[in-house]
Design a protein around this motif. Structure first.
Motif, short mmCIF file in Angstrom:
data_model
loop_
_atom_site.label_atom_id
_atom_site.label_comp_id
_atom_site.label_asym_id
_atom_site.label_seq_id
_atom_site.Cartn_x
_atom_site.Cartn_y
_atom_site.Cartn_z
N LYS A 323 0.81 -1.21 0.00
CA LYS A 323 0.00 0.00 0.00
C LYS A 323 0.84 1.26 0.00
O LYS A 323 0.32 2.36 -0.20
N CYS A 376 -6.55 -1.68 -3.57
CA CYS A 376 -7.27 -0.85 -4.54
C CYS A 376 -8.01 0.30 -3.87
O CYS A 376 -8.24 1.34 -4.49
N SER A 382 -2.82 7.07 -6.18
CA SER A 382 -3.74 6.57 -7.20
C SER A 382 -3.05 5.59 -8.14
O SER A 382 -3.70 4.69 -8.68
N ARG A 385 -3.28 2.19 -6.53
CA ARG A 385 -4.64 1.66 -6.59
C ARG A 385 -4.99 1.18 -8.00
O ARG A 385 -5.59 0.12 -8.17
N GLN A 461 -13.25 9.10 -7.10
CA GLN A 461 -13.02 7.72 -7.50
C GLN A 461 -14.09 7.23 -8.47
O GLN A 461 -14.38 6.03 -8.54
N VAL A 574 -8.41 6.91 0.39
CA VAL A 574 -8.37 7.66 -0.85
C VAL A 574 -8.09 9.11 -0.54
O VAL A 574 -7.96 9.52 0.61
#
Length: 683
Positions: A323, A376, A382, A385, A461, A574
């Protein structure tokens, strides 16, 4: 026949009550006084068996409202004790007591039960590790297993509360397993013995949960963890998994060697150790990360060991690292690609009698899919993800292959992204396919529905959510297997959303409290705990301190001191949006990073102070230089005037007119005016 007569108190001539009656009256007064004192000492409301029975069985609307109001007030108190807004930290937080209260209150049916289970799941996800939590964790484990075995298991159908119970039980036993790795279960043999009958009953539910891998995976993890713990701590054979024996933990590949903390501790292989090392390197920003990842790839064959708990923990820790870092994500996807290709090749070699049994491999695949879905959603950038969803190859070609869903072709497993695995598993789907294929396909669709629900209302998103919508819609239209359609239905039931998550929004969802769908924090907590275990010298504070019991008064004072030391959990999320809660995007600094930042602030402060002193000195120097220049100019002018006086014998300055010339210039300047006035007079 003499009838009984009620006797009156004997009164003496002085009008005083007799001693015998006085003693009785005194006793009654003392009893009433004790009742009043006990009533004052008790809290105004406590969760009792009577309250739970009244709440579940009452049909009176007014009484139902009163009981519901009391339950909601208790939920608010439990939320504060759980520290849901502060990630389980603070002087007002008391996790063991809150866990016990919320477990009792979860027996109330309806909305109260759902809210209590959601709170318990969130707390189990983000709570820190503390040795004092172990008794409460065993209480939770026994209570949850009782609900699963004696309540849920007896019903002929699946319901949403059963899914939540399985998820919470998985987190509880995962925490107990981490304490087991730290060798903290030595004094809990009695608690382990009490769990064994429930574990045996849970091992008999394979036929009930086999069609639902989302629950069956949690059950298998619970059984495997407790089998390892019981074999090490109780020194007895497992009574709930007769197929596997103790020899499987000694069956290790020839090119690897297990690490042992001592002779009685659990064996940790090199793969898990290096995954934890990779996580530590990312947290410390160490330049040795590439070398550690090379060692992770070198030990990739250990992912196929029969003791698959090491593999699951390794993927969990490496997923947390992925991550934050692209190289770690690439390593994670390469590990799973090699694992799937090797397992599928072995499954195809049915003629060979020496083929190993990989019936457990679907647990590792299912966990990897869940980790990939979390990447994700909660990766820090981004790019991470998008890569976890689409892959490292061309995005357009990947999406085109997925949307075609042509099972006649047999695509190669190029990448183990969400779309890559979906294309691979869907092409091999059949009625008699292996468990890895249909369970992997099931897990992908199941997590895609949950991802779509998690991304609802997030304008930033929309691209990812639209791609998920297209994938789910195509799957629903083209896939005929009922098992895959069950994944969509079960995911919707778990989310308590009767509407399709990809056909419209449910207005009730936005008015409700946001439920936790994925485990956002437990991976980071486990990675940090294992880092403290494998590399104890990397940080000063220890997250798992095995300390003697502390008095309650001392504990309050200790919590106030530890609030400044404890670190907040890393929350992967996010980008910030006005509709979402403000959550940190990057990991909170460790001890040495904080010291470096503090040293940098001190240096910067002294530098700013020195800079001001230098500016003052420069200003003084400039002023002095200007004075020197002015003195030089005056001296130069004086020299010029002296030379002028000697050579021209004049005292006037250069370009200065004599004293009488000013009046002459004034008269010459007035001549035109005089001429114009004379002309007017003559006319």
């Amino acid at each position: 026949m003499n009838m009984p007569v009620k006797k009156s108190p004997v009164i003496n001539p002085l009008g005083v009550i007799a001693p015998s009656y006085y003693e009785k009256l005194l006793r009654l007064n003392l009893q009433n006084l004790r009742k009043k004192r006990s009533a004052k000492s008790k809290p105004p409301f406590s969760i009792t068996e009577e309250f739970i029975l009244r709440f579940n069985k009452t049909k009176n609307i007014e009484e139902k409202k009163v009981l519901l109001d009391l339950a909601r007030k208790t939920i608010l108190k439990c939320k504060r004790k759980l520290g849901l807004r502060t990630l389980g930290t603070g002087s007002h937080v008391h996790l063991p007591a809150a866990w016990a209260e919320i477990t009792y209150l979860a027996q109330c049916e309806g909305e109260i039960q759902d809210e209590c289970l959601n709170m318990l799941f969130a707390s189990m996800d983000h709570a820190y590790f503390d040795y004092d939590h172990l008794p409460a964790l065993f209480f939770l484990a026994e209570s949850l297993l009782y609900r699963l075995c004696c309540d849920a298991f007896l019903k002929t159908y699946l319901y949403s509360v059963e899914i939540k119970l399985a998820k919470i039980s998985y987190l509880v036993f995962l925490r107990i397993f981490i304490y087991f790795l730290h060798d903290h279960l030595q004094n809990f043999e009695q608690h382990l013995h009490r769990l064994q009958p429930y574990l045996y009953a849970l091992s008999l539910c394979d036929e009930s949960y086999y069609k639902y891998p989302n629950i069956f995976s949690n059950v298998q993890f619970i059984l495997k963890m407790m089998e390892i713990i019981c074999e090490r701590e109780l020194l007895s054979g497992s009574i709930f998994s007769p197929v596997e024996s103790k020899k499987q933990y000694k069956d290790v590949d020839s090119d690897t060697k297990c690490l042992q903390f001592n002779q009685e501790r659990y064996e940790v292989n090199h793969l898990l150790w290096h995954c934890v090392a990779a996580w530590t390197c990312v947290q410390k920003k160490s330049p040795q990360l590439n070398k550690v990842l090379e060692h992770v790839v070198f030990h990739k064959t250990q992912l196929r060991q029969k003791c698959w708990m090491n593999s699951a923990l390794a993927l969990l820790v490496l997923g947390e690292t992925a991550k934050l870092n692209v190289a770690c994500l690439k390593t994670l996807m390469d590990l799973m690609r090699d694992f799937l290709l090797s397992i599928m090749s072995v499954q195809n070699q049915k003629e060979n009698c020496m083929v190993d049994d990989f019936s457990w491999a679907w647990n590792v695949v299912y966990m990897y899919i869940t980790i990939l879905a979390e990447i994700c959603l909660y990766a820090v950038t981004s790019n991470l993800r998008k890569t976890a969803f689409v892959g490292f190859c061309d995005c357009k070609s990947s999406q085109k292959d997925i949307l075609l869903m042509d099972k006649s072709e047999q695509p190669e497993l190029k990448e183990t992204s969400i779309l890559g695995l979906l294309n691979y598993f869907s092409s091999k789907m059949s009625a008699n396919c292996d468990d890895i294929i249909w369970i992997g396909y099931y897990g992908l669709v199941y997590n895609l529905v949950k991802m779509s629900w998690e991304l609802r209302g997030d304008e930033e998103q929309d691209g990812l959510r639209n791609l998920i919508w297209q994938t789910l819609q195509t799957t629903k239209d083209h896939e005929k297997d009922q098992r895959i359609h069950n994944a969509i239905n079960i995911a919707q039931a778990e989310l308590n959303d009767p509407m399709d998550p990809y056909t419209g929004y449910n207005t009730k969802v936005f008015s409700k409290t946001r439920d936790e769908v994925f485990s956002k924090y437990i991976g980071w907590r486990i990675a940090k705990a294992l880092s403290k275990l494998f590399f104890p010298l990397t940080d000063v504070s220890n997250i798992l301190l095995k300390e003697p019991l502390i008095k309650r008064d001392q504990r309050k004072h200790l919590y106030k001191k530890q609030d400044c030391i404890k670190k907040r959990v890393l929350h992967f999320t996010v980008r910030e949006h006005s509709s979402m809660s403000e959550v940190p995007m990057f990991p909170y600094p460790d001890y040495f990073t904080k010291r470096d930042e503090e040293l940098a602030r001190i240096i910067d402060h002294h530098w700013q102070h020195e800079l001001k002193i230098r500016q003052k000195e420069d200003a003084i120097c400039e002023a002095k230089e200007r004075e020197d220049e002015e003195v030089k100019e005056k001296n130069h002018f004086r020299e010029i005037m002296k030379r002028r006086e000697k050579e021209l014998h004049k005292l006037t300055k250069p370009y200065e007119l004599p004293p009488g010339t000013s009046n002459f210039i004034r008269k010459e300047h007035d001549l035109p005016k005089l001429r114009s006035s004379c002309q007017k007079h003559s006319a």
